[in-house]
Write a protein that holds these residues in place. Structure first.
Motif, mmCIF file in Angstrom:
data_model
loop_
_atom_site.group_PDB
_atom_site.id
_atom_site.type_symbol
_atom_site.label_atom_id
_atom_site.label_comp_id
_atom_site.label_asym_id
_atom_site.label_seq_id
_atom_site.Cartn_x
_atom_site.Cartn_y
_atom_site.Cartn_z
ATOM 1 N N ILE A 192 16.229 -1.241 -13.592
ATOM 2 C CA ILE A 192 15.153 -0.498 -12.938
ATOM 3 C C ILE A 192 13.892 -1.352 -12.864
ATOM 4 C CG2 ILE A 192 13.609 1.501 -13.150
ATOM 5 C CD1 ILE A 192 15.993 3.041 -14.327
ATOM 6 N N LYS A 193 13.608 -2.097 -13.916
ATOM 7 C CA LYS A 193 12.460 -3.016 -13.876
ATOM 8 C C LYS A 193 12.607 -4.010 -12.735
ATOM 9 C CE LYS A 193 11.169 -3.025 -18.784
ATOM 10 N NZ LYS A 193 11.122 -3.853 -20.020
ATOM 11 N N GLN A 194 13.815 -4.533 -12.562
ATOM 12 C CA GLN A 194 14.047 -5.528 -11.504
ATOM 13 C C GLN A 194 13.884 -4.916 -10.121
ATOM 14 O OE1 GLN A 194 17.848 -7.537 -12.059
ATOM 15 N NE2 GLN A 194 17.542 -7.587 -14.275
ATOM 16 N N VAL A 195 14.501 -3.760 -9.895
ATOM 17 C CA VAL A 195 14.475 -3.185 -8.553
ATOM 18 C C VAL A 195 13.121 -2.580 -8.236
ATOM 19 C CG1 VAL A 195 16.950 -2.733 -8.644
ATOM 20 C CG2 VAL A 195 15.352 -0.893 -9.219
ATOM 21 N N ALA A 196 12.284 -2.360 -9.266
ATOM 22 C CA ALA A 196 10.955 -1.786 -9.030
ATOM 23 C C ALA A 196 9.985 -2.798 -8.422
ATOM 24 C CB ALA A 196 10.382 -1.246 -10.338
ATOM 25 N N VAL A 197 10.311 -4.073 -8.487
ATOM 26 C CA VAL A 197 9.416 -5.099 -7.953
ATOM 27 C C VAL A 197 9.247 -4.889 -6.444
ATOM 28 C CG1 VAL A 197 9.063 -7.564 -7.587
ATOM 29 C CG2 VAL A 197 10.047 -6.747 -9.741
ATOM 30 N N GLY A 198 8.014 -4.653 -6.029
ATOM 31 C CA GLY A 198 7.739 -4.442 -4.611
ATOM 32 C C GLY A 198 8.039 -3.037 -4.127
ATOM 33 N N ARG A 199 8.392 -2.133 -5.057
ATOM 34 C CA ARG A 199 8.698 -0.753 -4.679
ATOM 35 C C ARG A 199 7.950 0.211 -5.587
ATOM 36 N NH1 ARG A 199 13.617 -3.342 -4.414
ATOM 37 N NH2 ARG A 199 14.589 -3.365 -2.362
ATOM 38 N N THR A 200 8.034 1.476 -5.211
ATOM 39 C CA THR A 200 7.493 2.551 -6.036
ATOM 40 C C THR A 200 8.654 3.416 -6.497
ATOM 41 O OG1 THR A 200 5.504 2.540 -4.658
ATOM 42 C CG2 THR A 200 5.825 4.440 -6.102
#
Length: 255
Positions: A192-200
């Motif tokens: 989740i930390k990885q996929v949160a980059v550039g997203r909300t």
């Protein structure tokens, strides 16, 4: 609505035959943040999620996404706007391969999900992107595995990959670590930390360890209303929150 907020609710309320499940909730989800929605059982978290993604219609109130009123917008249109929900129960096709699951999600983004007359070569053109997404969640070695044969935690990682295939601006994660052992929980937290980059990300989560490690901001619901809001330190120090939620969770952990 400020440009800093991807999602905002104003007076969001849902009543069921006299019972108020969500009570005048004002929510502001800041762009680029991980925002957690927590509370005891029956607090209204899932109902609130269902209102945001239009699986339920509000009794009163307004929902804004990037400043646009989406209160009366259909669920499929919500997804096209860039707000995509990952469900509490793993929503993947169990008898397809891991790669095929992601490829189907990519077809949905392209609007070709039901083009059954297309050649397999056309579908294979999506394989490179599907493999990129699988690699991003650590599933590249599972590409040809039939999904039903994977461990539960890996299925949740696959669900993240299929959600990412829709290129969401805002991801709504419903209990992403429910039913997992400690090892899987830690793995999914890192994902989740990885996929949160550039997203909300807006997530409902019962595991306070996960909330404390991931969330920039937390909204606590109790009996359908907002009880408290702030960062983890602020919320966890609130006596009302400890009584309504965190004390209960701590007692269960100690049992």
């Amino acid at each position: 609505m400020s440009q800093d907020f991807v999602l905002e609710t104003q007076g969001l309320t849902k009543e069921f035959k006299g019972f108020t499940a969500v009570d005048n909730v004002n929510l502001q989800v800041q762009r680029g943040h991980i925002h957690a929605l927590i509370g005891p059982n029956g607090a209204g978290k899932t109902t609130c999620f269902n209102l945001l993604t239009k699986f339920l219609t509000p009794t009163r109130g307004t929902i804004l996404f990037n400043g646009k009123d989406i209160t009366d917008t259909a669920p499929n249109q919500i997804a096209r706007l860039g707000m995509v929900r990952s469900f509490q129960i793993s929503a993947v096709f169990p008898h397809l391969s891991v790669l095929e699951n992601v490829r189907i999600a990519l077809q949905r983004k392209l609007g070709t999900s039901f083009h059954f007359w297309k050649s397999e070569r056309t579908l294979n053109d999506l394989n490179d992107r599907a493999m990129e997404l699988l690699t991003s969640v650590g599933l590249e070695s599972y590409a040809n595995t039939v999904t039903v044969e994977m461990p539960y935690g890996r299925k949740r990682a696959l669900e993240l990959a299929t959600t990412l295939a829709l290129e969401p601006e805002l991801m709504l994660l419903d209990e992403p670590t429910q039913g997992m052992g400690h090892e899987d929980v830690d793995r999914v937290v890192e994902l989740i930390k990885q996929v949160a980059v550039g997203r909300t990300i807006l997530m409902v989560e019962h595991n306070l360890h996960v909330v404390s490690h991931l969330s920039d901001r937390i909204t606590v619901l109790a009996r359908g209303a907002v009880l408290a809001e702030g960062d983890y330190e602020t919320v966890s120090a609130n006596p009302q929150v400890r009584e309504a939620y965190m004390g209960t969770a701590a007692e269960e952990d100690a049992a």
